[in-house]
Design a protein around this motif. Structure first.
Motif, PDB file in Angstrom:
ATOM      1  N   LYS A 183      -0.972  -2.868  -3.706  1.00  0.00           N
ATOM      2  CA  LYS A 183      -1.134  -3.207  -2.581  1.00  0.00           C
ATOM      3  C   LYS A 183      -2.161  -4.545  -2.376  1.00  0.00           C
ATOM      4  O   LYS A 183      -1.771  -5.375  -1.781  1.00  0.00           O
ATOM      5  CB  LYS A 183      -1.229  -2.015  -1.602  1.00  0.00           C
ATOM      6  CG  LYS A 183      -1.630  -2.560  -0.035  1.00  0.00           C
ATOM      7  CD  LYS A 183      -0.751  -1.964   0.710  1.00  0.00           C
ATOM      8  CE  LYS A 183      -0.800  -2.108   2.173  1.00  0.00           C
ATOM      9  NZ  LYS A 183      -1.758  -3.218   2.710  1.00  0.00           N
TER      10      LYS A 183
ATOM     11  N   TYR B 282       4.961   4.644   3.628  1.00  0.00           N
ATOM     12  CA  TYR B 282       5.398   3.623   4.307  1.00  0.00           C
ATOM     13  C   TYR B 282       6.146   3.958   5.795  1.00  0.00           C
ATOM     14  O   TYR B 282       7.051   5.052   5.580  1.00  0.00           O
ATOM     15  CB  TYR B 282       6.391   2.575   3.662  1.00  0.00           C
ATOM     16  CG  TYR B 282       6.993   1.446   4.604  1.00  0.00           C
ATOM     17  CD1 TYR B 282       6.000   0.593   4.865  1.00  0.00           C
ATOM     18  CD2 TYR B 282       8.009   1.528   5.320  1.00  0.00           C
ATOM     19  CE1 TYR B 282       6.291  -0.770   5.490  1.00  0.00           C
ATOM     20  CE2 TYR B 282       8.570   0.383   5.932  1.00  0.00           C
ATOM     21  CZ  TYR B 282       7.705  -0.733   6.050  1.00  0.00           C
ATOM     22  OH  TYR B 282       8.222  -2.099   6.798  1.00  0.00           O
TER      23      TYR B 282
ATOM     24  N   TRP C 167       1.833   0.560   5.883  1.00  0.00           N
ATOM     25  CA  TRP C 167       1.611   1.487   4.885  1.00  0.00           C
ATOM     26  C   TRP C 167       0.343   2.380   5.203  1.00  0.00           C
ATOM     27  O   TRP C 167      -0.686   1.829   5.847  1.00  0.00           O
ATOM     28  CB  TRP C 167       1.178   0.856   3.741  1.00  0.00           C
ATOM     29  CG  TRP C 167       2.607   0.292   2.852  1.00  0.00           C
ATOM     30  CD1 TRP C 167       3.084   0.976   1.923  1.00  0.00           C
ATOM     31  CD2 TRP C 167       3.071  -0.976   2.878  1.00  0.00           C
ATOM     32  NE1 TRP C 167       4.358   0.086   1.630  1.00  0.00           N
ATOM     33  CE2 TRP C 167       4.359  -1.226   2.167  1.00  0.00           C
ATOM     34  CE3 TRP C 167       2.657  -2.103   3.804  1.00  0.00           C
ATOM     35  CZ2 TRP C 167       4.858  -2.392   1.972  1.00  0.00           C
ATOM     36  CZ3 TRP C 167       3.458  -3.319   3.689  1.00  0.00           C
ATOM     37  CH2 TRP C 167       4.461  -3.289   2.861  1.00  0.00           C
TER      38      TRP C 167
ATOM     39  N   VAL D 241       5.172   0.859  -2.164  1.00  0.00           N
ATOM     40  CA  VAL D 241       4.675  -0.501  -1.739  1.00  0.00           C
ATOM     41  C   VAL D 241       5.949  -1.591  -1.985  1.00  0.00           C
ATOM     42  O   VAL D 241       5.759  -2.770  -1.118  1.00  0.00           O
ATOM     43  CB  VAL D 241       3.420  -0.830  -2.457  1.00  0.00           C
ATOM     44  CG1 VAL D 241       2.791  -2.227  -2.376  1.00  0.00           C
ATOM     45  CG2 VAL D 241       2.504   0.217  -2.612  1.00  0.00           C
TER      46      VAL D 241
ATOM     47  N   PRO E 177       9.547  -1.745   0.457  1.00  0.00           N
ATOM     48  CA  PRO E 177       9.733  -2.200   1.987  1.00  0.00           C
ATOM     49  C   PRO E 177       9.795  -4.134   2.184  1.00  0.00           C
ATOM     50  O   PRO E 177       9.919  -4.429   3.065  1.00  0.00           O
ATOM     51  CB  PRO E 177       8.771  -1.569   3.001  1.00  0.00           C
ATOM     52  CG  PRO E 177       8.318  -0.452   2.070  1.00  0.00           C
ATOM     53  CD  PRO E 177       8.683  -0.734   0.538  1.00  0.00           C
TER      54      PRO E 177
END
Ligand SMILES: NC(=O)c1ccc[n+]([C@@H]2O[C@H](COP(=O)([O-])OP(=O)(O)OC[C@H]3O[C@@H](n4cnc5c(N)ncnc54)[C@H](OP(=O)(O)O)[C@@H]3O)[C@@H](O)[C@H]2O)c1
Length: 358
Positions: free
Chosen positions: A107, A186, A191, A222, A225
């Protein structure tokens, strides 16, 4: 083509160097010259190009990476040092992939390096490992068929294999808080930790009994999306694995373990990654990826990823696998390595048996 492999003397690194030499020249990069030379000799490459560079020696990293067409970073744990290696690859103007499985590191790379990579025309695809790449690509293919999605659950089940490598166990320590918290989920455009799981069991392909599953910090939560229109994504692993990895590990005990599973152990390993999707109109889809030997498959996937970026550059930036590669083409390239994938849409293939808690 020339590939620079950082952390080349590690357990995963040696597998990646061996795989890379089938189709490319290699530069072995790492923090310790003697360990790199020893690894090169073990692999049967005593004359290999070896470049010592500590993770905090930016200039040495950039100089080594400039000699290559792309960089593969397998120096985990990634949370302490991975960002410095990404920064050096971008400064060298070289495409970058890594084998990270640490969800919060992943992330961070997406959140930090997009603009810098775009500015110099570099593509960064973190988490080019056995799990994240196929799960992310299959999720994209499901979305192509189903349209906007209400949810995706990605579920990992691994049997056999002799256990994780020392490096994987050290990465587990780095991720311990997140593992205990069930990982980032998510939901509704963001998130965060603490999103309740919608599923607590799954009937695996070809199985008849429900297998308990629990939330786990999977990397595809991660990445998916970023290219799939979906409201809710959760990562799940077999509950027994999740419980085992939630127990704090003593670094001194890890140091005394073998560096990783033997070749014989790896031959006994099978992974099953199930990607279940529910469309906003209620239709269901399921993708399944099954294969052997997570470390061997990671080597194949990391090398294939780097080769693709160097040969057919994707758009610059930090990208999910589904944004960087042709999904079916990439997945099909894994078939000769024993990795099989299927997608079904519209059936009930076990989804009806999922314990859905809304
Ligand atoms: N599906 C997945 O999530 C997946 C699959 C495969 C691998 N992985 C990840 O891949 C990583 C590598 O695993 P492994 O088994 O190869 O580990 P390993 O055998 O311990 O090797 C780690 C390598 O990284 C280097 N390194 C570690 N810390 C460093 C630092 N601070 N600065 C510079 N170099 C450093 C080590 O160098 P020295 O020898 O000099 O210490 C070594 O070359 C792990 O993070 C693992 O979780 C993830």
């Amino acid at each position: 083509m020339k590939l620079a492999i950082y952390g080349a003397n590690g357990y995963q690194g040696k597998l990646i160097v061996t795989e890379a030499t089938r189709s490319a020249e290699v530069i072995l990069v790492g923090r310790d010259a003697a360990r790199l030379r020893e690894a090169a000799a073990t692999i049967g490459l005593p004359e290999a190009d070896v470049r010592p560079a500590a993770a905090d020696d930016h200039d040495a990293l950039v100089a080594a990476f400039r000699e290559a067409d792309a960089v593969i970073n397998c120096a985990g744990p990634f949370t302490p040092t991975g960002a410095a290696v990404v920064r050096a690859a971008i400064a060298a103007g070289r495409h970058y992939v890594d084998t990270a499985g640490e969800q919060s590191y992943l992330k961070e790379i997406f959140d930090t390096f997009g603009a810098a990579a775009e500015a110099v025309g570099v593509t960064v695809v973190p988490a080019a490992n056995d799990a994240c790449v196929p799960a992310d690509l299959v999720a994209g293919l499901l979305a192509e068929r189903l349209g906007p999605l209400e949810e995706i659950s990605s579920i990992h089940v691994i049997t056999g294999g002799g256990g994780p490598s020392r490096g994987s166990l050290r990465s587990v320590i780095e991720s311990m808080d997140l593992i205990k918290a069930g990982g980032l989920g998510y939901d509704g455009g963001a998130w965060r930790v603490g999103i309740p799981a919608r599923h607590t069991s799954i009937i695996l392909p070809g199985g008849s009994e429900a297998v308990p599953v629990a939330k786990f910090p999977l990397c595809e939560v991660v990445t998916i999306p970023r290219h799939v229109q979906v409201r809710h994504v959760e990562g799940l692993a077999e509950a027994a694995l999740s419980a085992r990895l939630s127990v704090p590990l003593d670094p001194a005990i890890i140091a005394g373990l073998p560096e990783g599973p033997t070749e014989e152990d790896r031959r006994t390993q099978r992974f099953t990654y199930v990607i279940d999707a529910v469309a906003t109109d209620g239709r269901h889809g399921r993708g399944v990826v099954q294969g052997p030997d997570t470390y061997g498959t990671t080597a194949v996937i990391a090398v294939e990823s780097a080769r693709r970026l160097a040969a057919n550059p994707a758009k610059p930036g930090v990208l999910a696998p589904g944004q960087a590669y042709d999904p079916a083409g990439f997945l099909d390239s894994l078939l000769p390595h024993g990795v099989h994938w299927t997608i079904e849409v519209g059936g009930d293939f076990g989804v009806a048996s999922l314990d859905v808690r809304r």
